[in-house]
Design a protein around this motif. Structure first.
Motif, short mmCIF file in Angstrom:
data_model
loop_
_atom_site.label_atom_id
_atom_site.label_comp_id
_atom_site.label_asym_id
_atom_site.label_seq_id
_atom_site.Cartn_x
_atom_site.Cartn_y
_atom_site.Cartn_z
N ASP A 169 -18.48 3.40 4.02
CA ASP A 169 -18.78 3.62 2.60
C ASP A 169 -17.67 3.12 1.68
O ASP A 169 -17.74 3.30 0.47
CB ASP A 169 -19.03 5.11 2.33
N GLY A 170 -16.64 2.52 2.27
CA GLY A 170 -15.55 1.96 1.46
C GLY A 170 -14.44 2.94 1.12
O GLY A 170 -13.57 2.61 0.32
N PHE A 171 -14.45 4.12 1.72
CA PHE A 171 -13.33 5.04 1.51
C PHE A 171 -12.18 4.66 2.43
O PHE A 171 -12.39 4.39 3.61
CB PHE A 171 -13.73 6.50 1.79
N HIS A 172 -11.00 4.63 1.87
CA HIS A 172 -9.78 4.36 2.61
C HIS A 172 -9.12 5.71 2.86
O HIS A 172 -8.82 6.44 1.92
CB HIS A 172 -8.82 3.49 1.80
N TYR A 173 -8.87 6.04 4.12
CA TYR A 173 -8.20 7.28 4.50
C TYR A 173 -6.81 6.92 4.98
O TYR A 173 -6.63 5.92 5.68
CB TYR A 173 -8.95 7.99 5.62
N PHE A 174 -5.83 7.70 4.61
CA PHE A 174 -4.46 7.41 5.01
C PHE A 174 -3.72 8.70 5.34
O PHE A 174 -4.10 9.79 4.90
CB PHE A 174 -3.71 6.68 3.89
N LEU A 231 0.84 -1.21 0.00
CA LEU A 231 0.00 0.00 0.00
C LEU A 231 0.87 1.25 0.00
O LEU A 231 0.62 2.19 -0.76
CB LEU A 231 -0.94 0.00 1.21
N LEU A 232 1.92 1.27 0.81
CA LEU A 232 2.80 2.42 0.87
C LEU A 232 3.44 2.69 -0.49
O LEU A 232 3.48 3.82 -0.96
CB LEU A 232 3.87 2.24 1.95
N THR A 233 3.91 1.63 -1.15
CA THR A 233 4.50 1.81 -2.48
C THR A 233 3.48 2.39 -3.45
O THR A 233 3.79 3.32 -4.21
CB THR A 233 5.04 0.47 -3.02
N THR A 234 2.27 1.89 -3.44
CA THR A 234 1.21 2.38 -4.32
C THR A 234 0.90 3.84 -4.04
O THR A 234 0.72 4.64 -4.97
CB THR A 234 -0.06 1.51 -4.19
N LEU A 235 0.86 4.22 -2.77
CA LEU A 235 0.61 5.61 -2.41
C LEU A 235 1.76 6.51 -2.85
O LEU A 235 1.53 7.64 -3.32
CB LEU A 235 0.37 5.75 -0.90
N ILE A 236 2.97 6.04 -2.72
CA ILE A 236 4.13 6.82 -3.16
C ILE A 236 4.04 7.08 -4.67
O ILE A 236 4.29 8.19 -5.13
CB ILE A 236 5.45 6.11 -2.78
N ILE A 237 3.66 6.05 -5.42
CA ILE A 237 3.52 6.23 -6.87
C ILE A 237 2.45 7.28 -7.17
O ILE A 237 2.61 8.10 -8.07
CB ILE A 237 3.19 4.88 -7.56
N GLN A 238 1.38 7.29 -6.38
CA GLN A 238 0.31 8.27 -6.58
C GLN A 238 0.77 9.69 -6.22
O GLN A 238 0.38 10.66 -6.88
CB GLN A 238 -0.90 7.94 -5.68
N MET A 239 1.59 9.83 -5.17
CA MET A 239 1.84 11.14 -4.58
C MET A 239 3.22 11.73 -4.86
O MET A 239 3.39 12.94 -4.79
CB MET A 239 1.67 11.05 -3.05
N ASP A 240 4.20 10.91 -5.11
CA ASP A 240 5.58 11.39 -5.21
C ASP A 240 5.85 11.96 -6.59
O ASP A 240 5.07 11.78 -7.53
CB ASP A 240 6.54 10.25 -4.90
N LYS A 241 7.00 12.60 -6.71
CA LYS A 241 7.39 13.12 -8.02
C LYS A 241 7.54 11.97 -9.00
O LYS A 241 7.83 10.83 -8.61
CB LYS A 241 8.69 13.91 -7.90
N LEU A 242 7.33 12.27 -10.27
CA LEU A 242 7.45 11.25 -11.31
C LEU A 242 8.89 10.80 -11.46
O LEU A 242 9.82 11.61 -11.35
CB LEU A 242 6.94 11.80 -12.64
#
Length: 188
Positions: free
Chosen positions: A82-87, A36-47
């Protein structure tokens, strides 16, 4: 007197047990947390070099994001009814000062295949000490989960760097954008 003390202790125990815990270990295994952390980093970090918003999830870029994981930790995680994941993640950022952490939070849903959908960043704190980033981030995340906004803190620059009067999160672009600057660039 002893009877009153016992009642106070029991009431305190009940109150503390009712407080929501956003500890990721309560919801995911260590392996799931890492993924999950890796996926979030891909979403949020610089390209990564050579990636764009469409290709950033390609396998060729994953190793670069994996290497950046040492700068991030998944600090808080919660799934609502409602199925929202908050992090909330704590990110180490470059700084000339002792304070070098920032709390960043967001939310998303997952589709039937477990892929993240409806991703949105909620806030970024300014650069703070580790404890301050955690404490202020938790307060902001709790406020958002319970009220649906962080309006109470939005103009407090000691808590929130983004969003602010000029920067907002654009879900379509999956990025923080400056509406004024965007409109000027479109005119030229």
């Amino acid at each position: 007197m002893l009877k009153k003390l016992i009642i106070v202790i029991l009431l305190g125990s009940v109150f503390l047990s009712c407080k929501k815990s956003y500890n990721p270990e309560n919801l995911v295994t260590a392996g799931q947390k890492d993924t999950l952390l890796t996926t979030l980093i891909i979403q949020m970090d610089k390209l990564q070099s050579g990636a764009n918003m469409e290709t950033r999830f390609d396998e060729q870029f994953r190793e670069g994001y994996e290497q950046r994981k040492r700068f991030f930790s998944l600090d808080q995680y919660y799934i609502d009814e409602d199925g929202f994941h908050y992090f909330m993640i704590i990110r180490r950022v470059p700084s000339l000062y002792e304070a070098n952490k920032r709390a960043e939070a967001g939310k998303f849903r997952k589709d039937a295949n477990g892929k993240i959908t409806e991703f949105e960043e909620i806030f970024l704190t300014p650069i703070l000490s580790d404890k301050e980033a955690h404490d202020k981030g938790v307060a902001l995340l709790h406020e958002y989960i319970t009220t649906g906004n962080i309006d109470k803190y939005k103009n407090d620059i000691s808590y929130v760097e983004f969003p602010n009067l000029t920067w907002t999160y654009n879900k379509e672009k999956k990025a923080w954008v400056n509406a004024g600057l965007d409109s000027l660039l479109k005119k030229n």
